[in-house]
Write an enzyme that holds these catalytic residues in place. Structure first.
Site, PDB file in Angstrom:
ATOM      1  N   THR A 144      21.136  50.614 -53.989  1.00  0.00           N
ATOM      2  CA  THR A 144      22.516  50.635 -53.488  1.00  0.00           C
ATOM      3  C   THR A 144      22.576  51.295 -52.131  1.00  0.00           C
ATOM      4  OG1 THR A 144      23.364  50.871 -55.732  1.00  0.00           O
ATOM      5  CG2 THR A 144      24.836  51.567 -53.968  1.00  0.00           C
ATOM      6  N   VAL A 163      27.773  44.501 -64.617  1.00  0.00           N
ATOM      7  CA  VAL A 163      28.328  44.899 -63.321  1.00  0.00           C
ATOM      8  C   VAL A 163      28.508  46.411 -63.353  1.00  0.00           C
ATOM      9  CG1 VAL A 163      30.354  44.760 -61.819  1.00  0.00           C
ATOM     10  CG2 VAL A 163      29.476  42.685 -62.919  1.00  0.00           C
ATOM     11  N   ASP A 179      29.411  50.154 -60.951  1.00  0.00           N
ATOM     12  CA  ASP A 179      30.576  50.749 -60.282  1.00  0.00           C
ATOM     13  C   ASP A 179      30.806  50.224 -58.865  1.00  0.00           C
ATOM     14  OD1 ASP A 179      28.081  52.007 -59.667  1.00  0.00           O
ATOM     15  OD2 ASP A 179      29.191  53.532 -58.564  1.00  0.00           O
ATOM     16  N   GLY A 181      24.236  55.853 -58.115  1.00  0.00           N
ATOM     17  CA  GLY A 181      23.709  56.398 -59.361  1.00  0.00           C
ATOM     18  C   GLY A 181      24.115  55.522 -60.525  1.00  0.00           C
ATOM     19  N   GLY A 197      26.031  53.577 -62.652  1.00  0.00           N
ATOM     20  CA  GLY A 197      27.361  53.008 -62.463  1.00  0.00           C
ATOM     21  C   GLY A 197      28.280  53.163 -63.648  1.00  0.00           C
TER      22      GLY A 197
HETATM   23  N1  ASP Z   1      25.637  52.475 -58.827  1.00  0.00           N
HETATM   24  C1  ASP Z   1      24.823  51.309 -58.893  1.00  0.00           C
HETATM   25  C2  ASP Z   1      25.119  50.559 -60.168  1.00  0.00           C
HETATM   26  O1  ASP Z   1      25.204  51.187 -61.198  1.00  0.00           O
HETATM   27  C3  ASP Z   1      23.354  51.580 -58.853  1.00  0.00           C
HETATM   28  C4  ASP Z   1      22.873  52.577 -57.828  1.00  0.00           C
HETATM   29  O2  ASP Z   1      23.647  53.267 -57.194  1.00  0.00           O
HETATM   30  O3  ASP Z   1      21.673  52.657 -57.705  1.00  0.00           O
HETATM   31  O4  ASP Z   1      25.211  49.362 -60.132  1.00  0.00           O
END
Ligand code: ASP
Length: 343
Positions: free
Chosen positions: A204, A233, A235, A256, A258
């Protein structure tokens, strides 16, 4: 007083000399320094493109779109089409964008489109909706001139997927986004060529910015969690969870796990703490602490991180676990910072 009002008034012959009270307003205008902040060390490379827009007086909205498109284009990057696939072997992408007037657009479960962030912006600007997913999002992208890419996995993703199939177990990896290359730890880093050399491993990128008019915008783009269930899906495309902008208060982006950012309406919750006078870092910390309370003994197995910017242009971040870093470009250069953390 905003710049437009000042220009209008000066056009009427009302200058700082005729009305002394204008002097502080002019000083205020001069004080607005653009700034961009993004998640992880990959943000250093993305910040360069965003800063290029901001320093020329461009909008924060253009900056956050251009910035994260750099990351979406990176070869062997885990944002964009080179990312790890879902458990069925297909890369699906999520993205969101929000401007200073509560306009927002998102896409999720999008396949074979190179720049989901640009599609999210088109959803915002050219559709009556906020959120398009799956085949509908792809059809909308194609109707708006985006190309359909091959859908073939990158070499690295093929290897990772083959390896994953041996056990076929979904397990979030804490700080998977973090680049291990020490070269990126040089705070003075802002040379695009050098920043493009190296290995990275992140899912991300989120970016928030303030432009010379003092307006805020944010963007977030991701392949989500590697080897996720088909249709999952996170966050990142959810306005209020992975991204939120309130131009009176601030802008926030998350990265992080989600699922746990969604649970606490993360980005929106951080904005609300800033509205109550908390600094960006304190506001991020309060929401991370809430995640910790909710997750109880499971909190140690996940990572949740926020980066926030307030109307004064102050930036702060906080994460659940040690290891989260964020990149900030302002008129002193492009800096990598370690976030404060709970554990
Ligand atoms: N937040 C993202 C998700 O959960 C993943 C990430 O931030 O690495 O899709």
């Amino acid at each position: 007083m905003d710049r437009r009002k000042f220009i209008n008034l000066s056009g009427l012959g009302l200058t700082s000399f005729s009305i002394p009270n204008f002097i502080p307003s002019i000083t205020d205008l001069n004080r607005i320094q653009p700034i961009v902040a993004s998640t992880w060390d990959a943000g250093l490379r993305a910040n360069v493109a965003a800063w290029d827009v901001l320093k020329k007086g461009g909008t924060a909205l253009d900056a956050v779109e251009q910035g994260v498109m750099v990351t979406e284009s990176e070869i062997n990057c885990c944002v964009g089409l080179d990312a790890n696939p879902d458990r069925d072997g297909i890369v699906t992408l999520d993205a969101s964008i929000m401007d200073h007037e509560f306009n927002c657009g998102s896409v999720a479960f999008l396949e074979r489109i190179k720049h989901p962030i640009a599609v999210a912006r088109k959803v915002m600007e050219k559709s009556p909706h906020v959120f398009l997913v799956g085949a509908g999002a792809q059809a909308f992208a194609l109707a708006n001139g985006f190309n359909l890419e091959s859908g073939e996995l990158s070499e690295q993703a093929k290897k990772n997927y083959k390896e994953w199939l041996k056990q076929s177990k979904y397990q979030p990896i804490i700080n998977v986004e973090k680049n291990q290359s020490v070269a990126y730890l040089d705070p003075a880093y802002n040379a695009p060529k050098k920043l493009m050399d190296g290995n990275w491993n992140h899912d991300t990128i989120g970016m928030i910015a303030m432009d010379q008019m003092g307006n805020l915008s944010g963007s977030c783009t991701t392949s989500g969690a590697g080897f996720k269930m088909r249709g999952r899906v996170g966050d990142s495309p959810i306005i209020g969870a992975g991204l939120y902008v309130d131009n009176e208060v601030g802008a926030v982006v998350a990265t992080g796990q989600g699922e746990d950012v969604i649970r606490v309406a993360g980005a929106s919750a951080v904005v609300e703490w800033m509205r109550q006078g908390k600094s960006p870092e304190e506001a991020c910390r309060l929401v991370v602490e809430k995640v910790n309370r909710i997750k109880k003994d499971k909190a140690k197995d996940i990572q949740v991180c926020f980066v926030a910017i307030n109307k004064k242009g102050e930036v702060g971040a906080y994460s659940l676990q040690k290891g989260f870093n964020f990149s900030v470009y302002n008129n002193t250069g492009n800096h990598l910072n370690d976030a404060s953390y709970l554990f």
